[in-house]
Design a protein around this motif. Structure first.
Motif, PDB file in Angstrom:
ATOM      1  N   ASN A   1     -23.200 -10.477  35.687  1.00 12.43           N
ATOM      2  CA  ASN A   1     -24.633 -10.367  35.952  1.00 12.43           C
ATOM      3  C   ASN A   1     -24.903 -11.178  37.216  1.00 12.43           C
TER       4      ASN A   1
ATOM      5  N   LYS B   1     -27.495 -11.398  38.901  1.00 13.97           N
ATOM      6  CA  LYS B   1     -28.879 -11.889  39.020  1.00 13.97           C
ATOM      7  C   LYS B   1     -29.401 -11.587  40.433  1.00 13.97           C
TER       8      LYS B   1
ATOM      9  N   HIS C   1     -32.838  -9.537  29.178  1.00 17.38           N
ATOM     10  CA  HIS C   1     -32.223 -10.827  29.519  1.00 17.38           C
ATOM     11  C   HIS C   1     -33.247 -11.942  29.311  1.00 17.38           C
TER      12      HIS C   1
ATOM     13  N   GLU D   1     -26.668 -14.456  24.083  1.00 15.86           N
ATOM     14  CA  GLU D   1     -26.733 -15.490  25.111  1.00 15.86           C
ATOM     15  C   GLU D   1     -27.696 -16.587  24.656  1.00 15.86           C
TER      16      GLU D   1
ATOM     17  N   ALA E   1     -27.593 -22.245  26.993  1.00 10.46           N
ATOM     18  CA  ALA E   1     -26.256 -22.251  27.599  1.00 10.46           C
ATOM     19  C   ALA E   1     -26.215 -21.497  28.925  1.00 10.46           C
ATOM     20  N   ILE E   2     -27.329 -20.850  29.290  1.00 11.64           N
ATOM     21  CA  ILE E   2     -27.315 -20.006  30.488  1.00 11.64           C
ATOM     22  C   ILE E   2     -27.529 -20.843  31.741  1.00 11.64           C
ATOM     23  N   GLY E   3     -26.541 -20.818  32.601  1.00 16.11           N
ATOM     24  CA  GLY E   3     -26.653 -21.493  33.892  1.00 16.11           C
ATOM     25  C   GLY E   3     -26.711 -23.010  33.792  1.00 16.11           C
TER      26      GLY E   3
ATOM     27  N   GLY F   1     -23.282 -17.193  28.599  1.00 17.58           N
ATOM     28  CA  GLY F   1     -23.852 -18.541  28.724  1.00 17.58           C
ATOM     29  C   GLY F   1     -22.780 -19.492  29.193  1.00 17.58           C
ATOM     30  N   SER F   2     -22.708 -19.683  30.525  1.00 15.04           N
ATOM     31  CA  SER F   2     -21.739 -20.603  31.123  1.00 15.04           C
ATOM     32  C   SER F   2     -20.295 -20.269  30.745  1.00 15.04           C
TER      33      SER F   2
ATOM     34  N   LEU G   1     -20.758 -11.695  29.030  1.00 18.48           N
ATOM     35  CA  LEU G   1     -21.737 -11.405  30.080  1.00 18.48           C
ATOM     36  C   LEU G   1     -21.778 -12.665  30.947  1.00 18.48           C
TER      37      LEU G   1
ATOM     38  N   GLY H   1     -22.681 -14.843  34.317  1.00 17.68           N
ATOM     39  CA  GLY H   1     -23.596 -15.040  35.441  1.00 17.68           C
ATOM     40  C   GLY H   1     -22.893 -15.686  36.615  1.00 17.68           C
ATOM     41  N   GLY H   2     -23.025 -16.998  36.720  1.00 15.53           N
ATOM     42  CA  GLY H   2     -22.503 -17.735  37.876  1.00 15.53           C
ATOM     43  C   GLY H   2     -21.067 -17.391  38.247  1.00 15.53           C
TER      44      GLY H   2
HETATM   45  P1  PGA Z   1     -24.298 -17.944  33.292  1.00 16.31           P
HETATM   46  O1  PGA Z   1     -25.324 -16.735  33.051  1.00 16.31           O
HETATM   47  O2  PGA Z   1     -22.914 -17.403  33.059  1.00 16.31           O
HETATM   48  O3  PGA Z   1     -24.533 -18.358  34.710  1.00 16.31           O
HETATM   49  O4  PGA Z   1     -24.651 -18.999  32.301  1.00 16.31           O
HETATM   50  C1  PGA Z   1     -25.117 -15.810  32.025  1.00 16.31           C
HETATM   51  C2  PGA Z   1     -26.235 -14.802  32.014  1.00 16.31           C
HETATM   52  O5  PGA Z   1     -27.384 -15.195  32.276  1.00 16.31           O
HETATM   53  O6  PGA Z   1     -26.023 -13.609  31.761  1.00 16.31           O
END
Ligand code: PGA
Length: 247
Positions: free
Chosen positions: A13, A15, A98, A168, A172-174, A209-210, A229, A231-232
């Motif tokens: 993702n 973003k 999301h 997610e 834990a996200i970002g 989530g991270s 899934l 993100g970073g």
């Molecule tokens: P993250 O994001 O891996 O940067 O925590 C995951 C997401 O938001 O899908």
């Protein structure tokens, strides 16, 4: 990843990141790194990058997704993009609900449900996100919140079809805080039971989530976790490929 039972998918993702030249460069770098991955590899990119990334990914095993779609077919919805516009371009996947859309753009369980139905009606493969906030987890509300998100989000949907669920935890996200593999596994097991009760079918369920190159192996070794899934780490081809190449 429990590849014998369910489809394994690693979805990036991106973003709101990457211009078109940057997006092309990222996909070009990623292609050889994930070509032998034993799972579905998806990148969900900004609308402005879809055409570039579809072109760059042609002939590879990388599938392309969007990060949202509107719930109406067409009309006076300034700034929105419809599911059939995505399908016409060759987009296969779409992220729906999301937590950033829920937190910053007024997304609710009801709009998640409407978007999901529109995505399915157009043949997109939806990645539906659910997850609790830190407050909700600390108040012991995780299961209630997930149950509500699933009941409302999947309301009126007939069969699992191509739906993928992404668990997610918002905290834990970002943030660099990952759910422990055991915690993620238990919670995804709960989501699976609820979703199966609702639609009488099994789903691929991803953790998000991270997740990164260092912790992916342990998370993906859990019996309930069918992929991630990301993100970073999906913005770094090498790191993302390490996740895709986990057994
Ligand atoms: P993250 O994001 O891996 O940067 O925590 C995951 C997401 O938001 O899908």
């Amino acid at each position: 990843m429990n590849k014998n039972l369910r489809a394994a998918v690693i979805a990036g993702n991106w973003k709101m990141n990457k211009t078109r030249p940057e997006a092309k460069a990222l996909v070009e770098e990623l292609k050889p790194l994930v070509k032998d991955a034993d799972c579905g590899v998806v990148v969900c990119v900004p609308f402005t990058n879809l055409e570039t990334v579809l072109e760059a990914a042609k002939g590879s095993n990388i599938k392309v997704g969007a990060q949202n779609c509107h719930f109406e077919k067409s009309g006076a919805f300034t700034g929105e993009v419809s599911a059939d516009m995505l399908v016409e371009m060759g987009v296969e996947y779409v992220v729906i609900g999301h937590s950033e859309r829920r937190a910053y753009f007024g997304e609710t369980d009801e709009t998640v449900n409407k978007r999901l139905k529109q995505a399915l009606a157009n043949g997109l493969k939806p990645i539906v996100c659910v997850g609790e906030t830190l407050d909700e987890r600390e108040s012991g509300l995780t299961e209630d919140v997930l149950k509500r998100q699933l009941i409302k989000g999947l309301d009126g949907v007939k069969g699992a079809g191509d739906i993928i669920i992404a668990y997610e935890p918002v905290w834990a996200i970002g943030t660099g805080k990952t759910a422990t593999p055991q915690m993620a596994n238990e919670t995804i097991g709960y989501i699976r039971r609820i979703a199966k009760d609702l639609l009488s079918e099994d789903f691929s369920i991803l953790y998000g989530g991270s997740m990164n190159a260092a912790n992916a192996k342990d998370l993906l070794a859990q019996s309930e976790i069918d992929g991630g899934l990301i993100g970073g780490a999906s913005l770094k081809p090498n790191d993302f490929s390490i996740i895709c190449n986990c057994d």
